[in-house]
Structures are given as structure tokens and as C-alpha cells.
Design a protein around this motif. Sequence first.
Motif, PDB file in Angstrom:
ATOM      1  N   LYS A 176       2.992 -16.908  -3.429  1.00  0.00           N
ATOM      2  CA  LYS A 176       3.181 -15.754  -4.315  1.00  0.00           C
ATOM      3  C   LYS A 176       2.302 -14.567  -3.945  1.00  0.00           C
ATOM      4  O   LYS A 176       2.648 -13.433  -4.223  1.00  0.00           O
ATOM      5  N   THR A 177       1.119 -14.854  -3.404  1.00  0.00           N
ATOM      6  CA  THR A 177       0.230 -13.725  -3.111  1.00  0.00           C
ATOM      7  C   THR A 177       0.078 -13.496  -1.612  1.00  0.00           C
ATOM      8  O   THR A 177      -0.596 -12.559  -1.208  1.00  0.00           O
ATOM      9  N   GLN A 182       5.910 -31.987 -12.458  1.00  0.00           N
ATOM     10  CA  GLN A 182       4.781 -31.224 -11.912  1.00  0.00           C
ATOM     11  C   GLN A 182       5.282 -30.020 -11.114  1.00  0.00           C
ATOM     12  O   GLN A 182       6.189 -30.141 -10.285  1.00  0.00           O
ATOM     13  N   PRO A 183       4.707 -28.836 -11.369  1.00  0.00           N
ATOM     14  CA  PRO A 183       5.119 -27.663 -10.604  1.00  0.00           C
ATOM     15  C   PRO A 183       5.009 -27.897  -9.088  1.00  0.00           C
ATOM     16  O   PRO A 183       4.131 -28.626  -8.637  1.00  0.00           O
ATOM     17  N   TRP A 184       5.913 -27.327  -8.361  1.00  0.00           N
ATOM     18  CA  TRP A 184       5.971 -27.310  -6.902  1.00  0.00           C
ATOM     19  C   TRP A 184       6.333 -28.664  -6.292  1.00  0.00           C
ATOM     20  O   TRP A 184       7.224 -28.741  -5.457  1.00  0.00           O
ATOM     21  N   ASP A 244      -7.682 -13.129  -8.404  1.00  0.00           N
ATOM     22  CA  ASP A 244      -7.114 -11.777  -8.391  1.00  0.00           C
ATOM     23  C   ASP A 244      -8.195 -10.709  -8.551  1.00  0.00           C
ATOM     24  O   ASP A 244      -8.069  -9.617  -8.000  1.00  0.00           O
ATOM     25  N   HIS A 297      12.628 -20.098  -7.533  1.00  0.00           N
ATOM     26  CA  HIS A 297      11.646 -19.046  -7.296  1.00  0.00           C
ATOM     27  C   HIS A 297      11.090 -19.085  -5.886  1.00  0.00           C
ATOM     28  O   HIS A 297      10.384 -18.172  -5.465  1.00  0.00           O
ATOM     29  N   SER A 342      -1.041 -26.604  -7.287  1.00  0.00           N
ATOM     30  CA  SER A 342      -0.371 -25.415  -7.847  1.00  0.00           C
ATOM     31  C   SER A 342      -1.109 -24.140  -7.464  1.00  0.00           C
ATOM     32  O   SER A 342      -0.489 -23.107  -7.215  1.00  0.00           O
ATOM     33  N   ALA A 365       0.641 -21.195  -5.229  1.00  0.00           N
ATOM     34  CA  ALA A 365       0.780 -19.823  -5.727  1.00  0.00           C
ATOM     35  C   ALA A 365       0.094 -18.846  -4.780  1.00  0.00           C
ATOM     36  O   ALA A 365       0.634 -17.773  -4.480  1.00  0.00           O
ATOM     37  N   LEU A 391      -6.120 -18.396 -10.828  1.00  0.00           N
ATOM     38  CA  LEU A 391      -5.470 -17.288 -10.124  1.00  0.00           C
ATOM     39  C   LEU A 391      -5.976 -15.938 -10.621  1.00  0.00           C
ATOM     40  O   LEU A 391      -6.146 -15.000  -9.840  1.00  0.00           O
ATOM     41  N   VAL A 409      -4.528 -23.305 -14.145  1.00  0.00           N
ATOM     42  CA  VAL A 409      -4.043 -22.679 -12.914  1.00  0.00           C
ATOM     43  C   VAL A 409      -4.062 -21.159 -13.062  1.00  0.00           C
ATOM     44  O   VAL A 409      -4.535 -20.442 -12.173  1.00  0.00           O
ATOM     45  N   ALA A 410      -3.596 -20.675 -14.198  1.00  0.00           N
ATOM     46  CA  ALA A 410      -3.568 -19.227 -14.432  1.00  0.00           C
ATOM     47  C   ALA A 410      -4.980 -18.658 -14.440  1.00  0.00           C
ATOM     48  O   ALA A 410      -5.219 -17.570 -13.896  1.00  0.00           O
TER      49      ALA A 410
END
Lengths: 528, 528
Positions: A260-261, A293-295, A228, A321, A252, A256, A224, A220-221
Motif C-alpha cells: 500500500k505504501t 486473517q488479513p492477507w 506514516d 484490493h 499485516s 500494507a 502504520l 496494525v493501524a
Amino acid sequence: MTTPTTVPPDAFHVYDTTLRDGAQREGLSLSVNDKLAIARHLDDLGVGFIEGGWPGANPKDAEFFRRARTELTLSSAQLAAFGSTRRAGGDTAQDLAHLRESGAGVVTLVAKADVRHVERALRTTREENLAMIRDSVAHLTAEGQRVFLDAEHFFDGYLADPVYAVECLTVAAEAGADVLVLCDTNGGMLPYRLADIVGAVVGTGLRVGIHAHNDTACAVANSLAAIDVGATHVQGTANGYGERCGNADLFSVISALEVKTGRQVLPPGRLVELGRVAHAVAEVANIAPDAHQPWVGSSAFAHKAGLHVSAIKADPDLYQHVDPAVVGNDMRLLVSELAGRATIELKGRALGLEPDRDTVLRVIDRVKDLESVGYSFEAAEASFELLLREEMGERPHFFRLESWRVIVESRGGEVISEATVKLHAKGERIVATGEGNGPVNALDNAMRQALQALYPGLARLELVDYKVRIVSGEHGTDAVTRVLVETSDGVTEWDTVGVHENVIQASWQALEEAYTTGLLRQGIDADR
Amino acid sequence: MTTPTTVPPDAFHVYDTTLRDGAQREGLSLSVNDKLAIARHLDDLGVGFIEGGWPGANPKDAEFFRRARTELTLSSAQLAAFGSTRRAGGDTAQDLAHLRESGAGVVTLVAKADVRHVERALRTTREENLAMIRDSVAHLTAEGQRVFLDAEHFFDGYLADPVYAVECLTVAAEAGADVLVLCDTNGGMLPYRLADIVGAVVGTGLRVGIHAHNDTACAVANSLAAIDVGATHVQGTANGYGERCGNADLFSVISALEVKTGRQVLPPGRLVELGRVAHAVAEVANIAPDAHQPWVGSSAFAHKAGLHVSAIKADPDLYQHVDPAVVGNDMRLLVSELAGRATIELKGRALGLEPDRDTVLRVIDRVKDLESVGYSFEAAEASFELLLREEMGERPHFFRLESWRVIVESRGGEVISEATVKLHAKGERIVATGEGNGPVNALDNAMRQALQALYPGLARLELVDYKVRIVSGEHGTDAVTRVLVETSDGVTEWDTVGVHENVIQASWQALEEAYTTGLLRQGIDADR
């Protein structure tokens, strides 16, 4: 380049590859029906592209595309077909026939972008590999296809020979490929290194996508990080399913990006469907949802910290968050006194029922008790409706069970199943027998045999799905079994649940509620 | 600052918080014995610090520290005790007594670094919060304790008021804290944003640590990003256990640092223990290991892509981001409908079998045929072994079925299951009956009843998991059923599969292969 025609706008692509790369997950095996069902869920969520499979390599995937033409109506997504470039020395038109004829709106061509793979796996030359890319993309675009290029092993290839890796991309772009997808095929990249490479490629003016795997826990990172620095196309899978450690979890990534963005990548109002879709896909795939699991996980916004509960209650924004409702999830405080009165009231209202406060409290208690022994009402709303009606004194009983018996026998290679039910309905006692290809089918047939004269409407009901899950698998066959039955009357569908240590009894419960719901929806009067 | 005395050298800290923050995972409950066992495993791996718990808040944690003094001999790790600063307006010496007296080599003090938490949760002033930090750190260092500061909600705090957030750190450093740990307590950060903030703090000359949560699926990436910009202390948990979506998986962080960045953070020669330690901790925690976990999962280096198996065999480095042996893991090739000759040969060799070319081709055909009707051998390697042995003429038959019959009956609210089997073994014809809490359990018991006198070793076999999957759900209960059974002899485990339209027959097949495999592994001679 072809003119973008996608809805949502083409500026950013959310590209799902659950049905192809996700299906590489160990233990996962999707039927064509499963694939169609998952595609519908992903379309509901609003992804832009759904990669349906590799029609040239897998007969099941070819069937998916065949059936998709008539059975799949997508509102926001386009289908993509995946396949290789022509073979080394191969005939382009012949090698790409499956892709050309899949009926998908987009073809995603996979090509090697690592010179070592070209030489050692494909066993061909650098030049022939470039020709394979050029010929294949050119052939498909000439046929009017939109083409994306999946540059396999791109990052390893870039580290080994950056000039050649980028040449694979530029050749494809010049031949008409719309997006150059950089694949971290072996999943070994870390975000801050990957971003440098993606940034360099974006700097050449190409339209770049990212396809990441989770072997370093960074899928995932990595996705992203690529976005970016300018990638405008992201590939991933539902719940991160995929080979080895999985692909980037598209859910995810989407969350994000939107939360987040501030980048809107789904049609407006869809993000709130995320939790539901994530669970529905897991259900179809028959993989227990990951609570952490995230989210979207059921624990993702669950707080155990007993000491802080009052602070969390008073000021939830300090302890999470994001508001979990944004992605269709809930905060949970892991103390029993806080169950959802509002939820029950809302659900009742949706069913046209107005339970009073005491009823609501009793229902909360029963749901809690039943879920603690393995029931799940989230996936069986018809059973929840019957429970609510029961507590309100409004549950119809169309028939009453005296007993049932099922016999299954294997003899001389043949297996037979036979069921006998003894029921009471409309003042009669009825004994009926049914056969079937399995014990539950036999029981179903016996019930229909017993009741069809009194309730002719039963003939319109069909069991469309039957799922079994072992709820606590610690003692093998001693475990409790949860059965979910989906029933259709040709117009609507509903789900019912049964739980018992005995799978046949669990099935009986789910069947009984399935028929009761069906007759209730037909407006039939109960006999008592 | 106190003189560093740790082994390995103090330049970089691997700090485990499984026993404190990891234990916040929903559903996880560790006894003091469990905590001692996990601490020993982590010390075997070579982490620098093991946070044992919060002795002031939790009596179980206080007992852990008490028992650790006599029962825990650590070779590379130091214990850390976790706790709050003094309360607002509180007495420092009294409030910190538990920490001062825990016997741990390090105290990790948690403090709020977000002004909104100071004012709304602690309900005190900015100045008093700074005084709480200063007084608490100074008191413990004066007592000869090494102190690390956990700056809770640091990133949210920095975004709200960077000057105050950093002031919390500098006050602690001036009072003698060795490391300032920046905590993403709510887990909402993305790596490229987090790195900017960590870089800014590192630029002030403070020694910085990172504590990340996985709410955006970026915990590992956030940790690595922080280290990349100068953090020299990383906190995480075994297998990523932790509240909500978990903490940073310390095992993934360690692996990436050692393998990808060349930074040695464990004592030499320890990384190869990683797989074993990860599984051992999961065992103690009673959490099923995640097969898809990066680096250490059983699927982490498993390849399904049949077409590429010969290429993988010839040149494994092209298809994996690291040699799995480095972290104590293995490459696995999965048998599936896409399997080629190379896969079958490799599998055979791993089982000590040398099938000839014709046999391999027959096996490929049978796997393909069986998978097309619903079998799945990648999740049932024992069934694959029996199939391979059968084609080689080496499959043992310990017994032969004449017939079985299962009766399930519901009468007066009670459900009973009874099975009768008629088997032939060692020249005898045996008829036996078993009861059970469900039809499969009854069948299992009848088989054991029939065979246990002839094969006493069966008593050691236990069914540890039983899974049912409807393979094509188009016609409800008409669908084909796949049963997977996992069996254990207390030392090893194996999986077998059965497929049939009748769930009982599918279960019979899987059970028959489960027992055959168990007896084969016990070295029992078949009767024919």
C-alpha cells in the motif's frame, strides 16, 4: 551510536517479537525446538530482527540463546535478547550479565516511561528510574552491544507527564541506544491520537520505533500511523499472537507497507513467501490458522457472491484490493466447479510426473473429497505425491497389511504399549511385535521389526515429528483425527497425513505412506 | 428529508449489517430463526438500525421481513431493508417493489460510485448510473421511505475519479437520501488516507456514513478515523463477521466511541451488556467465540506475566486500558510456570478456597515442576483447582483406579477399539468394558459403564472438546503428549489436562479429572 551492520539495510527495521511477547498468548506454549523452528521461518521471510526471549527471566529462553549459537544459521535476521534495565539500587554489571552474555547481536532493554509505573510499580523515584536507564544502556554499549530501548507504557505515560516520558527516551539515546521504541503496552490507543504523539517525538530528532497491542482492534493501524509520521522500526508478531488481544500482526504490517505504501521492508522477492510462512508458524505453534486473517487467511480472497462470479472472473481487479499472489495467497470463488487444474499439473511437474488431463481431473475430485473429510495435502505433500502416482498407476506397494493390533495397559502405575502387525512383503507373510512408550511408537516399532530384514534401508528413516489435530471438535472424542507425520532420511524430510475417527488408524495411514515414500526415494523396487 | 423519529436520537447512527453483509462470511449460514434471534440481541444492546437483508435478491431475507412484522418487537432499533437501485434501463417502481413493501423503516440503497464498475460491471454509462440513483431515491422518498445510500467501491472510485464519485452522492442527496454511506468494499484502505477522503466529502456538507472491511486489518480504525473527521453513521457487524476478512467489528467500534472518545452511541447503561451480546450472537451463529477479540474476548483482559501479578493486584488500572466491567468483561490472571504467590491466592479466592502461605508455596512449586514436564494449567483451570484442593487436603476421590487396558485392532478394513477398566468406588470393585470409535472414546465409555450406577450424575457430563499436542517434538512418537479435555454439564464447561509419553495415559488423566470436577460441581460426596 554503533555502526549499522544489518542486512537488509538498517534504514527501516522489521522487528519480530513472536518468541517473547507473542508467546504471552493465552494457551500458547513454545518449546525451545518450536522457537528455533519459528525463527527459521521468520528468517526465510526476511525480517530484520528476531527477539528470542528474556534470558534473565526464563530458563527456557536462556536455553534458546545457548542452542541458537550452534543450531541457528540466519540469513537476513539478527537475534535480539530482551531484558530489563538494572534494578532500582542494583548492580548494573551483575543485573545485566544474562543480556551481555546471550550472544545476541542486539539487546532490547525494557524501561518504564510512565511516572505512575515508576512510583507505584517499581516503587522508586523518577531520578533513579532515569539512572537505571542511563547506566544500563551505557554499560551494554560500552561492551559493544547494540541497544534498543523498549519504553513500556510510553503513551499512557506521555498523556500523564509528557516531559518525563520523553526524558526517559533522551536519557537512553544519550547513553547510546539506537532506537527508542514507543510501546502501547496496555493497547488502549487509537491511531489518530497515537500519531500526534509519535509525530511529536519524531520531531525531537530521536529514532523512533512502535510496539502496539490490539486491545482496541487497532494494532496494525497504530503501527502504520506511527510509521506514516516517521517511525522507522516496527515491532509485531507472527499472525498477531500475543497477550490479551494480541500484538500487531507483523504480516499485516509488512503487507500494507510493501503493497500500500510502496516501502520495501523485506529483501526483494520475499513477500510472496508470506502465506506459507504464516501457515508454517501456526503449525509449529499448534494454533489453527485464522481463515479470516488479513492477507494470508484462506478466506482472505474468497468470494461468496454467487451472482458476481462471472464479473469477478472477467475483471478480478475490480473485486480485490490487491492481487493475492503478491502475498502468496489465492483468490477463491466459493463454487465447486472451479478447482485448480493448473495447480495439479504444476505440482506433478515439480515431482517429475506428467499426468494426463483425465488423471488431473480425477486427482482434483479425490483431493476435494478427501479434504472434505479432514485431509490436508498442503501440509503433506508426500501423501499428495502418492495419491497422484496412484491415479497414474505408478504408486509402489512395498508391503500389504493383513492386520494390526495395539494393546495399551496401565497396571500398578506402569503403562505398557505393545503392537502386533501381520504384513505381506516379497512373497512372505510376516508377524512381528513391537513395544513402545505409546501406541503409535509401538506400532512403528512392530512395522520396523517386520520389514527391516527385507528392506534394510528402513533403518535410515526416522520419525522427526508427529502431530495430531482434531478436525471437527463438536462431539469430543467422537471427532475425526488428523495425524501428520514428518519423516527424515538424514538428508531430506517429508510429510504424510492420515485421517480417521480412530487416532491409531490415522497414524497407521500416515506411517505407511511415510515408509512408502522413504523406500521410493531410496530407489527400492516394489515387490508388485 | 424526513423527520428523524429514531430512538436513540438521530445525531449518530449505529447501523448493524450482520444479517446481510455479516452473513457473507465463509461457512456462516443463518436461518430465519437465527436472524430473528440475532436481531433481538442487537436490539437489547441498543443499536439504532438492523439491516435485515436483501428482500429482492434472497427469498430467505424476504421471509425474514415478513416474519419480523409480527414476531419482532424492537425497543431501540429500526429495521432496514437493503437493495439495489433500479436496473440500467429498468422500471423504477417495478424494480423497487420488494424494498417499498418490505415493511422496514429504512431502505438502504446500494449504488456504484466507481466509474470503472459502472462501465465494466454494470456495463452502462456514467449518466445512466446517476439517473438510476436519482430515480430510485426519489421514488422511495416519494413513497414516504427514509433512504440511506450505500456508495459501493466509493474509495477506489474516488481515487480513480473523485468528481464522479462525489456526484453519485450529491445526486442521491438531492433526491432525498438522508445519509451517504462511503463503502470501502474491497477493504484496501488505510486510515490516514481514508480520513483525508472522508474529510473532503464531509466538507461538502453531506451527511456521511462509513462502511469498512477488514482486509488490511484496519476496519475498526478506518471506521473511527472516518467518525473523527465528521462521519455520523457507522456500519459494522457483530464480532466483525463478514466476507473475506470480515467487516468492521461493530462491538469494537462502539466500545472505542463510548470509552475512548466519550461519545454516547448506545442508550444509557447498555454498554455493560456488550460481552453477553457478543457471546450470544456467536452462539446463534454457531461460531466459536474468539478468545482474543478486543473488549469482549475471554482473553481480552487476561494476564500471563507472573512477575507482575502483585503489581497488577495492587493497581489494576496501570495494567489495563479500561476497567473490563465497563463492557461486561472480567480481568483474569493466568496460572503458568511464571505464576507467583499473588496469582495463586487470587485464584484460590475466586474458587472459594483460602490456602495458607505454605500451601501456596507448595502449589507454586508443583505448578512449576508440572509445567516443566509439559503440563499447562492456564488452559486447564479445573485441573489447577484439583491440584490446589489436593495440597489443601480437600481433593475428593470418587473412584480409584486398579488398572485399565485398551485394545485397538485393524482387521479386514475394520478398526475396532475396546477398553476395560478395573475401578474401586464406594467399597465396590468394578470391572467394566466399553467400545468406541477410538481408544479414548472406548476408555471414556468403559469409565461411564463402570461408574454410572454409583454416580448417576455422570450421565449429564459430555466431552465437548478433546485436544492433543505433542509437547516436545524432537523424537517423533517418543515425544510427550499433552491432552486437554473440555467437559460440559449443559450449564458450565471446564478444562482438564493430562501429560504422559503415552497418549492414552495422558487422556486417562484428563478424563479422570474431568469427571472428578463434574461430580464435585454436582455437590456429590466422595467415598473417601
